[in-house]
Enzyme design. Structure first.
Site: not given
Ligand code: FPP
Length: 224
Positions: A12, A29, A122
Protein backbone atom coordinates in the site's frame (compact mmCIF):
# COMPACT_ATOMS: atom_id res chain seq x y z
CA UNK A 1 14.17 -19.50 15.40
CA UNK A 2 10.84 -19.75 13.57
CA UNK A 3 10.86 -21.40 10.17
CA UNK A 4 9.69 -19.13 7.38
CA UNK A 5 7.86 -20.47 4.35
CA UNK A 6 5.37 -17.83 3.31
CA UNK A 7 5.30 -14.02 3.30
CA UNK A 8 2.19 -12.12 2.18
CA UNK A 9 2.28 -8.41 1.40
CA UNK A 10 -0.29 -5.65 1.02
CA UNK A 11 1.73 -3.19 -1.05
CA UNK A 12 0.00 0.00 0.00
CA UNK A 13 1.01 3.59 -0.60
CA UNK A 14 1.90 3.77 -4.29
CA UNK A 15 -0.67 6.44 -5.07
CA UNK A 16 0.35 8.71 -2.19
CA UNK A 17 4.03 8.27 -3.07
CA UNK A 18 3.38 9.22 -6.68
CA UNK A 19 1.41 12.33 -5.71
CA UNK A 20 4.09 13.38 -3.23
CA UNK A 21 6.98 12.95 -5.65
CA UNK A 22 5.79 13.41 -9.19
CA UNK A 23 2.19 14.49 -8.84
CA UNK A 24 0.92 11.33 -10.48
CA UNK A 25 -0.45 8.22 -8.76
CA UNK A 26 0.63 6.10 -11.71
CA UNK A 27 4.29 6.95 -11.20
CA UNK A 28 3.88 5.56 -7.71
CA UNK A 29 2.74 2.26 -9.19
CA UNK A 30 5.74 2.21 -11.50
CA UNK A 31 8.09 2.81 -8.56
CA UNK A 32 6.20 0.11 -6.64
CA UNK A 33 6.99 -2.43 -9.30
CA UNK A 34 10.75 -1.87 -8.80
CA UNK A 35 10.28 -2.72 -5.13
CA UNK A 36 8.43 -5.90 -6.10
CA UNK A 37 11.51 -6.99 -8.05
CA UNK A 38 13.81 -6.28 -5.08
CA UNK A 39 11.61 -8.22 -2.67
CA UNK A 40 11.45 -11.20 -5.03
CA UNK A 41 15.27 -11.32 -5.06
CA UNK A 42 15.45 -10.99 -1.31
CA UNK A 43 12.85 -13.72 -0.78
CA UNK A 44 14.98 -16.13 -2.77
CA UNK A 45 18.02 -15.24 -0.63
CA UNK A 46 15.99 -16.08 2.48
CA UNK A 47 14.81 -19.35 0.90
CA UNK A 48 11.19 -18.28 1.32
CA UNK A 49 9.01 -20.67 -0.68
CA UNK A 50 5.85 -18.58 -1.12
CA UNK A 51 5.44 -14.85 -1.67
CA UNK A 52 1.88 -13.56 -2.01
CA UNK A 53 1.46 -10.05 -3.38
CA UNK A 54 -1.80 -8.12 -3.32
CA UNK A 55 -1.68 -6.35 -6.67
CA UNK A 56 -5.37 -5.65 -7.39
CA UNK A 57 -8.42 -6.17 -5.21
CA UNK A 58 -12.05 -6.74 -6.17
CA UNK A 59 -12.64 -3.25 -4.75
CA UNK A 60 -9.92 -1.60 -6.86
CA UNK A 61 -12.31 -1.53 -9.85
CA UNK A 62 -13.78 1.61 -8.21
CA UNK A 63 -10.62 3.54 -9.17
CA UNK A 64 -10.45 5.90 -12.17
CA UNK A 65 -10.26 4.01 -15.46
CA UNK A 66 -6.96 5.67 -16.33
CA UNK A 67 -5.32 4.26 -13.20
CA UNK A 68 -6.81 0.77 -13.71
CA UNK A 69 -5.59 0.71 -17.31
CA UNK A 70 -2.15 1.84 -16.24
CA UNK A 71 -1.89 -0.88 -13.57
CA UNK A 72 -2.81 -3.60 -16.04
CA UNK A 73 -0.47 -2.25 -18.69
CA UNK A 74 2.34 -2.35 -16.10
CA UNK A 75 1.47 -5.94 -15.31
CA UNK A 76 1.35 -6.86 -18.98
CA UNK A 77 4.71 -5.29 -19.75
CA UNK A 78 6.22 -6.87 -16.66
CA UNK A 79 5.08 -10.35 -17.64
CA UNK A 80 6.04 -9.97 -21.29
CA UNK A 81 9.53 -8.73 -20.41
CA UNK A 82 10.30 -10.74 -17.31
CA UNK A 83 8.61 -14.12 -17.49
CA UNK A 84 11.64 -15.80 -19.06
CA UNK A 85 13.90 -14.35 -16.38
CA UNK A 86 11.52 -15.55 -13.64
CA UNK A 87 11.44 -18.95 -15.27
CA UNK A 88 15.23 -19.12 -15.40
CA UNK A 89 15.35 -18.35 -11.70
CA UNK A 90 12.98 -21.30 -11.13
CA UNK A 91 10.15 -19.03 -9.98
CA UNK A 92 6.60 -20.28 -10.29
CA UNK A 93 3.84 -17.76 -10.91
CA UNK A 94 0.32 -18.44 -9.73
CA UNK A 95 -2.60 -16.06 -9.95
CA UNK A 96 -5.08 -16.00 -7.12
CA UNK A 97 -8.33 -14.14 -7.70
CA UNK A 98 -10.82 -14.15 -10.48
CA UNK A 99 -9.25 -14.10 -13.94
CA UNK A 100 -11.97 -11.94 -15.46
CA UNK A 101 -9.83 -9.68 -17.61
CA UNK A 102 -9.50 -9.02 -21.31
CA UNK A 103 -8.99 -12.09 -23.50
CA UNK A 104 -5.38 -11.08 -24.14
CA UNK A 105 -4.50 -10.51 -20.50
CA UNK A 106 -6.16 -13.77 -19.44
CA UNK A 107 -4.10 -15.60 -22.04
CA UNK A 108 -0.90 -13.93 -20.90
CA UNK A 109 -1.63 -14.85 -17.29
CA UNK A 110 -2.48 -18.47 -18.12
CA UNK A 111 0.57 -18.83 -20.38
CA UNK A 112 2.82 -17.37 -17.66
CA UNK A 113 1.41 -19.80 -15.11
CA UNK A 114 1.85 -22.75 -17.47
CA UNK A 115 5.39 -21.80 -18.41
CA UNK A 116 6.52 -21.66 -14.78
CA UNK A 117 4.33 -24.32 -13.20
CA UNK A 118 7.11 -26.84 -12.52
CA UNK A 119 9.45 -24.35 -10.86
CA UNK A 120 10.41 -24.99 -7.28
CA UNK A 121 12.60 -22.17 -5.93
CA UNK A 122 9.90 -19.61 -5.11
CA UNK A 123 6.17 -19.49 -5.80
CA UNK A 124 4.77 -16.02 -6.33
CA UNK A 125 1.04 -15.83 -5.77
CA UNK A 126 -0.12 -12.70 -7.49
CA UNK A 127 -3.49 -11.65 -6.09
CA UNK A 128 -5.40 -10.03 -8.94
CA UNK A 129 -9.08 -9.19 -8.79
CA UNK A 130 -8.87 -10.93 -5.44
CA UNK A 131 -11.23 -10.50 -2.50
CA UNK A 132 -11.25 -12.74 0.53
CA UNK A 133 -15.00 -12.60 1.21
CA UNK A 134 -15.75 -13.68 -2.37
CA UNK A 135 -13.21 -16.50 -2.09
CA UNK A 136 -14.78 -17.70 1.18
CA UNK A 137 -18.33 -17.67 -0.17
CA UNK A 138 -17.29 -19.58 -3.29
CA UNK A 139 -15.47 -22.15 -1.14
CA UNK A 140 -18.53 -22.59 1.12
CA UNK A 141 -20.75 -23.13 -1.92
CA UNK A 142 -18.39 -25.71 -3.41
CA UNK A 143 -17.96 -27.61 -0.15
CA UNK A 144 -21.75 -27.67 0.33
CA UNK A 145 -22.20 -29.21 -3.13
CA UNK A 146 -19.47 -31.81 -2.47
CA UNK A 147 -19.68 -35.11 -0.63
CA UNK A 148 -17.22 -33.92 2.01
CA UNK A 149 -17.93 -33.01 5.63
CA UNK A 150 -17.59 -29.42 6.86
CA UNK A 151 -14.10 -29.50 8.33
CA UNK A 152 -11.28 -26.95 8.14
CA UNK A 153 -9.21 -29.27 5.95
CA UNK A 154 -12.02 -29.93 3.49
CA UNK A 155 -12.94 -26.26 3.35
CA UNK A 156 -9.37 -25.29 2.50
CA UNK A 157 -9.47 -27.57 -0.54
CA UNK A 158 -11.83 -25.05 -2.13
CA UNK A 159 -9.86 -21.92 -1.38
CA UNK A 160 -7.81 -20.31 -4.13
CA UNK A 161 -4.79 -20.92 -1.92
CA UNK A 162 -5.23 -24.70 -1.76
CA UNK A 163 -1.87 -26.46 -1.48
CA UNK A 164 -0.27 -23.24 -0.27
CA UNK A 165 0.68 -23.11 3.43
CA UNK A 166 -0.80 -20.21 5.40
CA UNK A 167 1.34 -17.05 5.52
CA UNK A 168 3.77 -16.87 8.43
CA UNK A 169 4.13 -13.12 7.96
CA UNK A 170 1.74 -10.49 6.67
CA UNK A 171 3.27 -7.11 5.86
CA UNK A 172 1.23 -4.01 5.08
CA UNK A 173 3.06 -0.86 4.11
CA UNK A 174 1.58 2.62 3.80
CA UNK A 175 0.90 3.50 7.44
CA UNK A 176 -2.59 2.01 7.49
CA UNK A 177 -3.60 -0.72 9.90
CA UNK A 178 -6.28 -2.72 8.15
CA UNK A 179 -6.59 -5.99 6.26
CA UNK A 180 -8.59 -4.81 3.23
CA UNK A 181 -10.29 -8.14 2.50
CA UNK A 182 -6.97 -9.96 2.00
CA UNK A 183 -6.52 -13.66 2.93
CA UNK A 184 -8.84 -13.35 5.94
CA UNK A 185 -8.98 -17.12 6.57
CA UNK A 186 -5.34 -17.79 5.80
CA UNK A 187 -3.81 -15.18 8.13
CA UNK A 188 -5.49 -16.54 11.27
CA UNK A 189 -2.07 -17.13 12.86
CA UNK A 190 0.19 -14.90 10.78
CA UNK A 191 2.52 -12.44 12.45
CA UNK A 192 1.36 -9.04 11.21
CA UNK A 193 3.72 -6.15 10.53
CA UNK A 194 2.32 -2.70 9.74
CA UNK A 195 4.95 -0.49 8.15
CA UNK A 196 4.82 3.29 8.12
CA UNK A 197 6.73 3.56 4.84
CA UNK A 198 4.86 3.81 1.56
CA UNK A 199 5.44 0.77 -0.67
CA UNK A 200 7.82 2.50 -3.15
CA UNK A 201 10.04 3.51 -0.19
CA UNK A 202 10.09 0.01 1.30
CA UNK A 203 13.40 -1.73 0.68
CA UNK A 204 15.33 -4.92 1.31
CA UNK A 205 16.68 -3.57 4.61
CA UNK A 206 13.11 -3.08 5.89
CA UNK A 207 12.19 -6.55 4.67
CA UNK A 208 15.20 -8.12 6.37
CA UNK A 209 14.43 -6.32 9.64
CA UNK A 210 10.91 -7.78 9.65
CA UNK A 211 12.26 -11.26 9.00
CA UNK A 212 14.77 -10.96 11.84
CA UNK A 213 12.00 -9.80 14.20
CA UNK A 214 9.71 -12.59 13.06
CA UNK A 215 12.31 -15.27 13.64
CA UNK A 216 12.57 -14.31 17.31
CA UNK A 217 8.83 -14.19 18.05
CA UNK A 218 7.46 -16.92 20.30
CA UNK A 219 4.63 -18.36 18.18
CA UNK A 220 2.17 -20.18 20.39
CA UNK A 221 -0.68 -21.06 18.03
CA UNK A 222 -3.03 -20.91 21.01
CA UNK A 223 -0.73 -22.97 23.21
CA UNK A 224 1.38 -21.52 26.04
C1 FPP B 1 -1.87 0.01 -3.43
O1 FPP B 1 -1.42 1.33 -3.34
C2 FPP B 1 -1.29 -0.65 -4.57
C3 FPP B 1 -1.99 -1.21 -5.59
C4 FPP B 1 -3.45 -1.20 -5.67
C5 FPP B 1 -1.30 -1.82 -6.73
C6 FPP B 1 -0.05 -2.56 -6.44
C7 FPP B 1 0.77 -2.61 -7.66
C8 FPP B 1 2.13 -2.56 -7.72
C9 FPP B 1 3.00 -2.59 -6.53
C10 FPP B 1 2.80 -2.47 -9.03
C11 FPP B 1 2.39 -3.47 -10.00
C12 FPP B 1 2.71 -4.84 -9.56
C13 FPP B 1 2.86 -5.86 -10.41
C14 FPP B 1 3.21 -7.20 -9.87
C15 FPP B 1 2.75 -5.72 -11.87
P1 FPP B 1 -2.48 2.51 -3.48
O2 FPP B 1 -2.53 2.91 -4.89
O3 FPP B 1 -3.78 2.08 -2.88
O4 FPP B 1 -1.82 3.62 -2.62
P2 FPP B 1 -2.53 4.78 -1.80
O5 FPP B 1 -3.06 4.14 -0.54
O6 FPP B 1 -1.43 5.71 -1.52
O7 FPP B 1 -3.60 5.35 -2.65
Amino acid sequence: MNPLQHVAIIMDGNGRWGLKHKKSRNLGHKAGLNVVEQIIKESIKHKIKFLTLFAFSTENWKRPKKEINYLFSLLETFLKNKIDELNKKQIKLQIIGNKKFSKDLNKLLIDSEKKTQKNKVLQINLALNYGSKFELIEAFKKLKKSKYKFTEKNFEKYLQTKNIPDPDILIRTGNTQRLSNFLLWQIAYAEVFFEKKLWPDFNKKDFNKIIEKYKKIKRNFGNV
